[in-house]
Design an enzyme around this catalytic site. Sequence first.
Site, short mmCIF file in Angstrom:
data_model
loop_
_atom_site.label_atom_id
_atom_site.label_comp_id
_atom_site.label_asym_id
_atom_site.label_seq_id
_atom_site.Cartn_x
_atom_site.Cartn_y
_atom_site.Cartn_z
N CYS A 2 0.83 -1.21 0.00
CA CYS A 2 0.00 0.00 0.00
C CYS A 2 0.86 1.26 0.00
O CYS A 2 1.89 1.32 0.66
CB CYS A 2 -0.87 0.03 1.24
SG CYS A 2 -1.98 -1.37 1.34
N ARG A 27 5.78 0.05 -5.96
CA ARG A 27 5.67 -0.77 -4.75
C ARG A 27 4.78 -1.98 -4.96
O ARG A 27 4.82 -2.92 -4.18
CB ARG A 27 5.09 0.07 -3.59
CG ARG A 27 6.00 1.20 -3.17
CD ARG A 27 5.25 2.25 -2.37
NE ARG A 27 4.91 1.81 -1.04
CZ ARG A 27 5.55 2.17 0.06
NH1 ARG A 27 6.58 2.97 -0.03
NH2 ARG A 27 5.18 1.74 1.23
N TRP A 74 -2.59 -2.88 -1.70
CA TRP A 74 -2.09 -4.25 -1.88
C TRP A 74 -2.86 -5.08 -0.87
O TRP A 74 -2.68 -4.94 0.33
CB TRP A 74 -0.59 -4.28 -1.61
CG TRP A 74 0.09 -5.58 -1.89
CD1 TRP A 74 0.48 -6.06 -3.09
CD2 TRP A 74 0.47 -6.57 -0.91
NE1 TRP A 74 1.07 -7.29 -2.94
CE2 TRP A 74 1.08 -7.63 -1.62
CE3 TRP A 74 0.35 -6.67 0.47
CZ2 TRP A 74 1.57 -8.76 -0.99
CZ3 TRP A 74 0.83 -7.81 1.10
CH2 TRP A 74 1.44 -8.83 0.38
N ASN A 99 -2.12 1.98 5.43
CA ASN A 99 -1.13 0.96 5.09
C ASN A 99 -0.80 0.23 6.38
O ASN A 99 -0.46 0.86 7.38
CB ASN A 99 0.13 1.64 4.52
CG ASN A 99 1.29 0.67 4.34
OD1 ASN A 99 1.12 -0.54 4.35
ND2 ASN A 99 2.49 1.22 4.19
N GLY A 100 -0.93 -1.10 6.38
CA GLY A 100 -0.63 -1.87 7.59
C GLY A 100 -1.70 -2.90 7.83
O GLY A 100 -2.52 -3.19 6.94
N GLU A 478 18.74 -17.84 -4.99
CA GLU A 478 18.31 -16.58 -5.61
C GLU A 478 17.78 -16.84 -7.02
O GLU A 478 16.78 -16.24 -7.44
CB GLU A 478 19.49 -15.60 -5.61
CG GLU A 478 19.30 -14.31 -6.40
CD GLU A 478 18.17 -13.42 -5.90
OE1 GLU A 478 17.54 -13.74 -4.88
OE2 GLU A 478 17.89 -12.41 -6.57
N LYS A 482 14.05 -15.92 -8.23
CA LYS A 482 13.77 -15.06 -9.40
C LYS A 482 12.81 -15.77 -10.34
O LYS A 482 11.86 -15.17 -10.83
CB LYS A 482 15.06 -14.74 -10.19
CG LYS A 482 16.02 -13.77 -9.58
CD LYS A 482 15.57 -12.33 -9.62
CE LYS A 482 14.85 -11.95 -8.35
NZ LYS A 482 15.63 -11.48 -7.25
N GLU A 485 9.27 -16.08 -8.89
CA GLU A 485 8.68 -14.77 -8.64
C GLU A 485 8.09 -14.14 -9.90
O GLU A 485 7.01 -13.57 -9.86
CB GLU A 485 9.80 -13.88 -8.07
CG GLU A 485 9.44 -12.49 -7.70
CD GLU A 485 10.62 -11.74 -7.11
OE1 GLU A 485 11.78 -12.07 -7.45
OE2 GLU A 485 10.39 -10.82 -6.31
N HIS A 501 19.73 -36.89 -0.29
CA HIS A 501 19.00 -37.06 0.97
C HIS A 501 17.51 -36.79 0.80
O HIS A 501 16.80 -36.63 1.79
CB HIS A 501 19.60 -36.15 2.05
CG HIS A 501 21.03 -36.48 2.36
ND1 HIS A 501 21.40 -37.65 3.00
CD2 HIS A 501 22.18 -35.82 2.06
CE1 HIS A 501 22.73 -37.67 3.12
NE2 HIS A 501 23.22 -36.58 2.55
N LYS A 600 6.90 -4.32 -4.24
CA LYS A 600 8.32 -3.98 -4.22
C LYS A 600 8.81 -3.74 -2.80
O LYS A 600 9.88 -4.16 -2.42
CB LYS A 600 8.54 -2.73 -5.09
CG LYS A 600 9.99 -2.29 -5.16
CD LYS A 600 10.82 -3.29 -5.94
CE LYS A 600 12.29 -2.94 -5.97
NZ LYS A 600 13.10 -4.13 -6.32
#
Length: 605
Positions: A2, A27, A74, A99-100, A478, A482, A485, A501, A600
């Site tokens: 948000c 964001r 968001w 926001n929160g 990573e 990526k 995502e 294993h 973001k």
Amino acid sequence: MCGIVGAVSQRDIVPTLIEGLRRLEYRGYDSCGVAVHRDGAPRRARSMARVNALARTAADMQLEGLTGIAHTRWATHGLPAMQNAHPIFSRELIAVVHNGIIENHEPLRTMLIGRGYEFVSQTDTEVVAHLIHAFYHGDLLAAVRAATALLHGSYAIAVFSNDEPQRMVGARQGSPLVVGIGAEESFLASDVLALEGSTDRFIFLEDGDSADLTPSGVRICDRDGNHVRRPERSVVQPRAEGSLGEYRHYMQKEIFEQPDAVAQTIAEAEPLSTLLFKARSRDAFDAIDNVLLLGCGTSHYSGQVAKHWFESIARLPVQVEIASEYRYRQPVESSRTLVVVISQSGETADTLAALKHAQALGHEHTLAICNVAASAMMRATKWSFLTKAGREIGVASTKAFTTQLAALFVLAATLGRIRGVVTAEQEARYRLQLDELPAALRAVLALEPQVIAWANELAMCEHVLFLGRGPHLAIALEGALKLKEISYIHAEAFPAGELKHGPLALVTSAMPVVVCAPNDGLVDKLKSNMEEVRARGGRLYVIADVGTHIEPGESMSVIELPPYFGPLSSLLHVLPLQLLAYHAACIRGTDVDKPRNLAKSVTVD
Ligand code: AGP
């Protein structure tokens, strides 16, 4: 996540609010809206599409006003839907953006329904709007303070009452909120970027603060209601991201900016010096005998790579912790720990909370490695190292990662020097490697056509495994992050030695396995692990340094990188993985820069 923008002015502020939302788009959000004070009742425009669509709706409605608030949402509570988009109203009087997360929204909702309030959204924010309404008797600040006293959780809010045309109130707890001071106008925003072009004068509110804004200024009170003066800061905004130029997406542009971003980040590391981390760090650095690295997502993986450097170069014990886990633990602490928070945004709620947790446990030696100078983390730590990646727009972190790695390497070498375990000769060698790094990164980026060929094959898969060892395990992790995502392909990474294993059970001819194979001391072990995959019919895609003698063949495709780049090899190996994810996502037609469900800057728990 948000984003909030609010303004109280003597001119029409709708264009400023919309522009602020555009600047917060990076964001991540799923709906947006803007509301203004009007005689009679507040008016609002909301959209399930992009901010540009909101701007068109607002223009069609001829929405204008001197006081207003705006928001990119968001979703946390309630689906992305028009009725859940902010601003949220209470009885055509109170307008709120938030926001929160309000953790006690359920009992508050029950209490408010009992008092006759009708809920038209599934948001936790509607509780805040009605609570403020319930406490409102002509003084917005008093109502906001009374309402927020009942809230548990995190919030940054901007509020106006239609009965007070030239007043706006903000409050924060746990989520970021900044006051902007203009000429005959005042602003609220989630971050300073939103107000670029409107003001460069900012006050960063602290947890528990409320701000009472009019066009002529701001008054701030703390949690106890005492009027307080918070320092005003002048913030020079980083260069705007500019146009995409020859690139299709910001992620692609940012991948190719890495050689320059790394060069700029290490430029100030000449010579490796404690001054890099702000004055007087020398004494404290002398005093530390272990390091704790905290971060989330990609920033956590940069800590995992750096762990190897702190151990091998600085000979220091290191712990790397996921911030969202560390913040809830009661670890056995030492007063001689250097706590390093790693973050692109410097606003990630979990990392900030982990930092505060560490401080509450008594840690004094805190350092932020961060890409945003005016961020909360940079303000909250004793020392800092600003990475010079420039603004990162793509939700998928790329240049922030490699610049974090460069900064962490410099930190490890600096600590090694101070501790007397890095000789002048070694220091000179590290310096030389850093100098050669940008050119080496460029050479790897030139391999893009080969990566595209891989992407064409992998984009058709639903699952991909990644393998690595040593620092390159974090690179494999990573690479998997990526890929999942932005392409939505299910990807997992494992230490290559762990394959037998358990994960080996997943390997069939339908399971591609991507391997990071630097020409380091573990390469022979890695070759054995690759044979384990081949023996089960798995398809290998190997990123191998020249000199590993890993040859392409049946079920084995190889992209050859320049010769092993020593401790900085991980920075080279991550580039093909970023490109692989990028091109696989393009082939699958996803929204590369704004992948679904992600933000973001993750400013909620
Ligand atoms: C990576 O591509 C991410 N989008 C994500 O994991 C990110 O690194 C994480 O949310 C931490 O963000 P920060 O670096 O801004 O703290």
